[in-house]
Design an enzyme around this catalytic site. Structure first.
Site, PDB file in Angstrom:
ATOM      1  N   GLY A  51       0.860  -1.281   0.179  1.00 29.39           N
ATOM      2  CA  GLY A  51       0.012  -0.026   0.087  1.00 29.39           C
ATOM      3  C   GLY A  51       0.620   1.193   0.123  1.00 29.39           C
ATOM      4  O   GLY A  51       2.238   1.134   0.118  1.00 29.39           O
TER       5      GLY A  51
ATOM      6  N   TRP B 103      11.474   6.553  -0.978  1.00 29.30           N
ATOM      7  CA  TRP B 103      12.950   6.187  -1.129  1.00 29.30           C
ATOM      8  C   TRP B 103      13.654   5.513  -0.087  1.00 29.30           C
ATOM      9  O   TRP B 103      13.290   5.574   1.275  1.00 29.30           O
ATOM     10  CB  TRP B 103      13.946   7.369  -1.129  1.00 29.30           C
ATOM     11  CG  TRP B 103      15.332   7.329  -1.271  1.00 29.30           C
ATOM     12  CD1 TRP B 103      16.226   7.046  -2.402  1.00 29.30           C
ATOM     13  CD2 TRP B 103      16.249   7.342  -0.183  1.00 29.30           C
ATOM     14  NE1 TRP B 103      17.516   6.895  -2.017  1.00 29.30           N
ATOM     15  CE2 TRP B 103      17.532   6.944  -0.711  1.00 29.30           C
ATOM     16  CE3 TRP B 103      16.226   7.632   1.104  1.00 29.30           C
ATOM     17  CZ2 TRP B 103      18.625   7.009   0.004  1.00 29.30           C
ATOM     18  CZ3 TRP B 103      17.201   7.532   1.847  1.00 29.30           C
ATOM     19  CH2 TRP B 103      18.633   7.205   1.345  1.00 29.30           C
ATOM     20  N   HIS B 104      14.489   4.451  -0.149  1.00 32.25           N
ATOM     21  CA  HIS B 104      15.286   3.787   0.542  1.00 32.25           C
ATOM     22  C   HIS B 104      16.705   3.758   0.243  1.00 32.25           C
ATOM     23  O   HIS B 104      17.135   4.002  -0.949  1.00 32.25           O
ATOM     24  CB  HIS B 104      14.922   2.037   0.581  1.00 32.25           C
ATOM     25  CG  HIS B 104      13.429   1.963   0.896  1.00 32.25           C
ATOM     26  ND1 HIS B 104      12.820   2.310   2.203  1.00 32.25           N
ATOM     27  CD2 HIS B 104      12.672   1.162   0.262  1.00 32.25           C
ATOM     28  CE1 HIS B 104      11.508   1.837   2.138  1.00 32.25           C
ATOM     29  NE2 HIS B 104      11.404   1.256   1.220  1.00 32.25           N
TER      30      HIS B 104
ATOM     31  N   ALA C 120       8.293   5.787   7.706  1.00 34.86           N
ATOM     32  CA  ALA C 120       7.318   5.717   6.707  1.00 34.86           C
ATOM     33  C   ALA C 120       6.594   4.306   6.846  1.00 34.86           C
ATOM     34  O   ALA C 120       7.711   3.409   7.242  1.00 34.86           O
ATOM     35  CB  ALA C 120       7.712   5.892   5.109  1.00 34.86           C
TER      36      ALA C 120
ATOM     37  N   GLY D 272       6.683  -3.152   5.115  1.00 34.67           N
ATOM     38  CA  GLY D 272       6.534  -2.786   6.862  1.00 34.67           C
ATOM     39  C   GLY D 272       7.086  -1.475   6.942  1.00 34.67           C
ATOM     40  O   GLY D 272       6.433  -0.457   6.327  1.00 34.67           O
TER      41      GLY D 272
ATOM     42  N   ALA E 263      10.353   2.037   7.391  1.00 35.60           N
ATOM     43  CA  ALA E 263      11.533   2.583   7.035  1.00 35.60           C
ATOM     44  C   ALA E 263      11.751   3.648   7.978  1.00 35.60           C
ATOM     45  O   ALA E 263      11.044   4.877   8.095  1.00 35.60           O
ATOM     46  CB  ALA E 263      11.603   3.235   5.581  1.00 35.60           C
TER      47      ALA E 263
ATOM     48  N   CYS F 174       5.656  10.051  -0.398  1.00 27.96           N
ATOM     49  CA  CYS F 174       4.312   9.427   0.017  1.00 27.96           C
ATOM     50  C   CYS F 174       3.152  10.269  -0.266  1.00 27.96           C
ATOM     51  O   CYS F 174       1.969  10.059   0.114  1.00 27.96           O
ATOM     52  CB  CYS F 174       4.190   9.340   1.590  1.00 27.96           C
ATOM     53  SG  CYS F 174       5.681   8.475   2.619  1.00 27.96           S
TER      54      CYS F 174
END
EC number: 2.3.1.181
Length: 273
Positions: free
Chosen positions: A74, A79-80, A182, A195, A197, A213
């Site tokens: 969802g 960004w990671h 997030a 999950g 971050a 987001c």
């Protein structure tokens, strides 16, 4: 309630490519669904990568054509990357599944973790994740009113094209609400995937190339930025493990309550007379 085990997949030079972690999530998810393993949380860092949830719009993606991985969680685009602690709790929930309750438990564990490092965070109504709340509008910029802020009146305003003044990474300087962690999840066959971050000490300017987001009137934050000192993944990982274990294994999980339509309740009552 199953015990929760943690698997540290890789950090720093051993950061895990997103596709590799996604494949591992699928494998663990299948094993958890089959009751071959207990509830499991993968903890890791990713190399820099943009991922887009199912509700992401084209107007929120990088303008320069930077690749984005579309995923089955969802939420919208985020960004990671280095300095960000990512967690994928893969857990079996009772049916009917209460997705909102699961998200709230993750938020609770993250809020407790941030508090232990001296950063006060909160939820924001209508917006998932964990936030550092900004000042009221009338108190920002030395008491000047921000009625002229184009984000308040222009639905097509694009922070990606308006420089540092409206960059998400500078929300703290503007004393606005800013997201520190997030959350985006998926539940399949009653088992969670994806999950959270938590921004520990990343380069938050990566967020300036997207609309994080899908939120145009707030920004992003990090533990290090809020504290004004260096904070490492190594410091945070054991703390978040402890709070996740306390919150997730200590919760009294209950199925989502489904209310019957009143007409059905009336018919049932009449049948019982």
């Amino acid at each position: 309630m199953s015990q929760l085990r943690f698997v540290r997949m890789g950090f720093g030079q051993d950061a895990v490519e997103y596709q590799e972690a996604w494949q591992e999530q699928r494998r663990v998810h299948a094993a958890r669904f089959a009751d071959e393993i207990e509830d499991t949380c993968l903890l890791l860092e990713h190399p820099p990568v943009y991922t887009a949830g199912r509700r992401t719009e084209d107007s929120e993606r990088p303008l320069d054509g930077t690749p984005v991985i579309d995923v089955d969680r969802g939420g919208k685009i985020t960004w990671h990357g280095p300095g960000q602690l990512v967690g994928y709790p893969i857990m079996k929930l009772p049916r009917p599944v209460d997705v909102v309750a699961h998200v709230r438990r993750l938020e609770d564990a993250l809020i407790r973790t941030c508090a232990e490092f001296g950063v006060e965070t909160s939820r924001v109504e209508g917006r998932s994740g964990v936030w550092v709340l900004g000042d009221p509008v009338e108190q920002r910029l030395g008491g000047l009113s921000l009625d002229f802020d184009p984000r308040l009146t222009d639905e097509e305003f694009d922070p990606r094209m308006n420089g540092p003044e409206y960059a998400p990474s500078n929300a703290g300087q503007r004393r606005e609400d800013r997201k520190l962690a997030a959350i985006g999840i998926r539940v399949a066959k009653g088992v969670t995937m994806h999950g959270f971050a938590l921004n520990v000490n990343p380069d938050n300017t990566w967020f300036d190339r997207i609309v994080p987001c899908g939120i145009r009137d707030a920004g992003v934050a990090s533990l290090a930025g809020e504290l004004g000192r260096d904070v490492t993944i190594e410091e945070v990982a054991p703390v978040i493990e402890r709070h996740l274990r306390d919150v997730l294994t200590g919760a009294d999980l209950k199925p989502r309550v489904i209310e019957k339509p009143r007409v059905i309740e009336r018919e049932a009552a009449e049948a019982a007379v």
